[in-house]
Design a protein around this motif. Structure first.
Motif, short mmCIF file in Angstrom:
data_model
loop_
_atom_site.label_atom_id
_atom_site.label_comp_id
_atom_site.label_asym_id
_atom_site.label_seq_id
_atom_site.Cartn_x
_atom_site.Cartn_y
_atom_site.Cartn_z
N ARG A 42 0.85 -1.18 0.00
CA ARG A 42 0.00 0.00 0.00
C ARG A 42 0.89 1.24 0.00
O ARG A 42 1.89 1.29 0.69
CB ARG A 42 -0.91 0.04 1.23
N PHE A 43 0.50 2.22 -0.78
CA PHE A 43 1.20 3.49 -0.81
C PHE A 43 0.25 4.55 -0.25
O PHE A 43 -0.61 5.07 -0.96
CB PHE A 43 1.64 3.84 -2.24
N ASN A 44 0.39 4.82 1.03
CA ASN A 44 -0.57 5.67 1.74
C ASN A 44 -0.19 7.15 1.72
O ASN A 44 -0.95 7.98 2.23
CB ASN A 44 -0.72 5.21 3.19
N HIS A 45 0.95 7.48 1.17
CA HIS A 45 1.39 8.88 1.12
C HIS A 45 1.83 9.18 -0.31
O HIS A 45 3.01 9.35 -0.60
CB HIS A 45 2.53 9.13 2.11
N ALA A 46 0.86 9.23 -1.20
CA ALA A 46 1.14 9.46 -2.62
C ALA A 46 0.17 10.51 -3.14
O ALA A 46 -0.91 10.73 -2.60
CB ALA A 46 0.98 8.16 -3.40
N TYR A 47 0.58 11.17 -4.22
CA TYR A 47 -0.27 12.19 -4.84
C TYR A 47 -0.37 11.92 -6.33
O TYR A 47 0.64 11.70 -6.99
CB TYR A 47 0.31 13.60 -4.62
N GLY A 48 -1.59 11.91 -6.83
CA GLY A 48 -1.78 11.79 -8.27
C GLY A 48 -2.30 13.10 -8.81
O GLY A 48 -1.57 13.96 -9.28
N CYS A 49 -3.59 13.30 -8.71
CA CYS A 49 -4.22 14.56 -9.11
C CYS A 49 -5.66 14.50 -8.65
O CYS A 49 -6.21 13.43 -8.38
CB CYS A 49 -4.14 14.73 -10.63
N ALA A 50 -6.29 15.66 -8.56
CA ALA A 50 -7.69 15.72 -8.12
C ALA A 50 -8.66 15.30 -9.22
O ALA A 50 -9.83 15.10 -8.94
CB ALA A 50 -8.02 17.14 -7.65
N PHE A 51 -8.18 15.15 -10.46
CA PHE A 51 -9.05 14.80 -11.57
C PHE A 51 -8.51 13.57 -12.29
O PHE A 51 -7.32 13.28 -12.24
CB PHE A 51 -9.19 15.97 -12.56
N CYS A 52 -9.41 12.89 -13.02
CA CYS A 52 -9.07 11.58 -13.56
C CYS A 52 -8.06 11.63 -14.70
O CYS A 52 -7.08 10.89 -14.70
CB CYS A 52 -10.34 10.85 -13.99
N PRO A 54 -5.73 13.95 -15.83
CA PRO A 54 -4.33 14.27 -15.52
C PRO A 54 -3.68 13.28 -14.56
O PRO A 54 -2.46 13.11 -14.61
CB PRO A 54 -4.40 15.68 -14.92
N SER A 55 -4.46 12.60 -13.73
CA SER A 55 -3.83 11.61 -12.85
C SER A 55 -3.35 10.41 -13.64
O SER A 55 -2.30 9.83 -13.34
CB SER A 55 -4.79 11.19 -11.73
N ARG A 56 -4.08 10.02 -14.69
CA ARG A 56 -3.59 8.95 -15.57
C ARG A 56 -2.33 9.40 -16.31
O ARG A 56 -1.37 8.64 -16.44
CB ARG A 56 -4.68 8.53 -16.56
N ALA A 57 -2.36 10.62 -16.79
CA ALA A 57 -1.20 11.14 -17.51
C ALA A 57 0.02 11.22 -16.60
O ALA A 57 1.15 10.95 -17.02
CB ALA A 57 -1.52 12.51 -18.11
N SER A 58 -0.19 11.60 -15.34
CA SER A 58 0.92 11.69 -14.39
C SER A 58 1.58 10.33 -14.20
O SER A 58 2.81 10.23 -14.14
CB SER A 58 0.42 12.23 -13.05
N MET A 59 0.77 9.30 -14.09
CA MET A 59 1.31 7.97 -13.87
C MET A 59 2.12 7.50 -15.07
O MET A 59 3.14 6.83 -14.93
CB MET A 59 0.19 6.98 -13.57
N LEU A 60 1.68 7.86 -16.27
CA LEU A 60 2.36 7.40 -17.48
C LEU A 60 3.66 8.13 -17.75
O LEU A 60 4.55 7.61 -18.42
CB LEU A 60 1.44 7.55 -18.69
N THR A 61 3.79 9.35 -17.22
CA THR A 61 4.95 10.17 -17.53
C THR A 61 5.86 10.45 -16.35
O THR A 61 7.02 10.82 -16.53
CB THR A 61 4.50 11.53 -18.10
N GLY A 62 5.33 10.32 -15.12
CA GLY A 62 6.08 10.70 -13.95
C GLY A 62 6.04 12.19 -13.67
O GLY A 62 6.71 12.66 -12.74
N HIS A 64 3.78 15.35 -12.47
CA HIS A 64 2.49 15.68 -11.88
C HIS A 64 1.98 17.00 -12.42
O HIS A 64 2.66 17.70 -13.18
CB HIS A 64 2.56 15.68 -10.34
N ASP A 65 0.77 17.36 -12.04
CA ASP A 65 0.10 18.50 -12.66
C ASP A 65 0.63 19.85 -12.18
O ASP A 65 0.13 20.88 -12.61
CB ASP A 65 -1.41 18.42 -12.43
N CYS A 66 1.62 19.85 -11.32
CA CYS A 66 2.22 21.11 -10.88
C CYS A 66 3.40 21.53 -11.75
O CYS A 66 3.99 22.57 -11.51
CB CYS A 66 2.66 21.02 -9.42
N HIS A 67 3.77 20.72 -12.73
CA HIS A 67 4.82 21.10 -13.67
C HIS A 67 4.26 22.11 -14.66
O HIS A 67 3.42 21.77 -15.50
CB HIS A 67 5.36 19.87 -14.42
N ASN A 68 4.69 23.33 -14.57
CA ASN A 68 4.14 24.39 -15.40
C ASN A 68 4.39 24.13 -16.88
O ASN A 68 5.49 23.78 -17.30
CB ASN A 68 4.79 25.73 -15.01
#
Length: 282
Positions: A42-52, A54-62, A64-68
Motif C-alpha cells: 500500500r502506498f498511503n502517502h502518494a499524490y496523483g491529481c484531483a481529476f481523472c 491528468p492523474s492517468r497522464a501523471s502515472m504514465l509520464t512521472g 504531476h500536474d504542478c509542472h508548469n
C-alpha cells in the motif's frame, strides 16, 4: 517461458480509499481489492491529481500536474461527431495530430519502458492521455495493443455504440446511444427513470473490457506481458445494469447510493471474473 514477471495494472478511476472496506468503509465489503491491499503493498502517502485524466497522464509520464506548461487540453467529445455525420475518423485524426500538446521525440512513457524490457504491452479501457486521442498517439506511448475509448467525454457513458481496437472502430451491437448513454449525475425521478431505461443499452462497457482482457492474457500466455486497464469504474455519472446483491437489501443506503456502491463492487468483481476464467497464466 520466461522468468520475467507478468504485470497487470488496474487503475480504479476516481476510486477513493474511503470506498474500500480495507480502509474502514463499513457499508459493504470489497474482498477482492482488500486481498490485493493485504497481500501486496500500500502506498498511503502518494499524490496523483484531483481529476481523472491528468492523474492517468501523471502515472504514465512521472510528471504531476504542478509542472508548469506540461499539460494542454485536446477537445473532448470529438468522436460524437462521427455518429452525427459531422466529421469522419480521418478528419478527427488529422485535427488531433495537428493541435494540442504532441509528444516530443525524447519523451518517455511507462509502456515504452516495459516494451524496451521485452514485454508485450496492452491497454484496455479508458484512454490513457488527454481528452481525445488516436491509435497512432497511443502506439507512440508504447502500447502495442489497445482497445477502448479514445474520447474522454464519451467515457462518461457506459454503453458505447463503438470502441476502438488498434485505431480501428469496432461496433457494439445493441448500444444505440451516440453519447454512450451518458446522463446527469444526480438523483431525481426524471434522471432515475433515464438511468433505468434499458432501451439502446445492451452491453455494459466493463463487461466488454473483461472479455478483451481475458483474450489478451490468453494470447500472450507464453510471453512476458504488461497489461494496463484504466477503468471507467467507479467514475460517474452513476450507471450500472443491476444493483449488486451485496447491497441490494441494505437499509442504510439509498437506491442512488446502492447503484454507486454497485459500480465499486463491479470493479472488484472484475478481478474475480479473471480468476474464475482459469487463464493459463495463473
Amino acid at each position: 517461458m520466461t522468468d520475467s514477471p507478468n504485470v497487470i495494472l488496474i487503475y480504479g478511476d476516481d476510486l477513493g480509499r474511503g470506498m474500500l472496506s480495507c480502509y474502514g468503509q463499513q457499508h459493504f465489503e470489497t474482498p477482492n481489492i482488500d486481498r490485493l491491499a493485504n497481500e501486496g503493498m500500500r502506498f498511503n502517502h502518494a499524490y496523483g491529481c484531483a481529476f481523472c485524466a491528468p492523474s492517468r497522464a501523471s502515472m504514465l509520464t512521472g510528471l504531476h500536474d504542478c509542472h508548469n506548461g506540461t499539460w494542454t487540453y485536446t477537445q473532448g467529445g470529438l468522436y460524437d461527431r462521427i455518429s452525427a455525420g459531422e466529421m469522419t475518423l480521418s478528419q478527427i485524426t488529422e485535427l488531433l495530430h495537428t493541435t494540442g500538446l504532441q509528444a516530443d521525440p525524447d519523451d518517455i512513457f511507462l509502456a515504452q519502458i516495459a516494451e524496451e524490457a521485452g514485454y508485450v504491452t496492452g491497454q484496455i479501457g479508458k484512454l490513457e492521455w488527454g481528452f481525445a486521442t488516436t491509435g497512432a498517439r497511443i502506439r507512440r506511448h508504447g502500447w502495442q495493443y489497445h482497445y477502448g475509448y479514445y474520447d474522454h467525454a464519451r467515457c462518461h457513458g457506459f454503453y458505447p455504440p463503438f470502441l476502438f481496437e488498434n485505431g480501428d472502430p469496432t461496433h457494439i451491437r445493441g448500444n444505440t446511444h451516440a453519447d454512450c448513454g451518458v446522463h446527469l449525475d444526480w438523483d431525481s425521478e426524471e434522471n432515475r427513470a433515464r438511468r433505468q431505461n434499458r432501451q439502446g443499452k445492451v452491453v455494459y462497457s466493463q463487461d466488454i473490457f473483461n472479455e478483451k482482457i481475458v483474450e489478451f492474457l490468453r494470447a500472450h500466455q507464453d510471453k512476458p506481458f504488461f497489461l494496463y486497464h484504466p477503468s471507467q469504474l467507479p467514475h460517474g455519472p452513476i450507471a450500472i445494469p443491476d444493483i449488486h446483491p451485496a447491497v441490494k437489501h441494505s437499509s442504510e443506503l439509498t437506491t442512488f447510493e446502492k447503484e454507486y456502491a454497485s459500480m465499486i463492487l463491479k470493479l472488484g468483481d472484475s478481478g474475480d471474473y479473471l480468476r474464475r476464467t482459469r487463464t493459463p497464466w495463473d
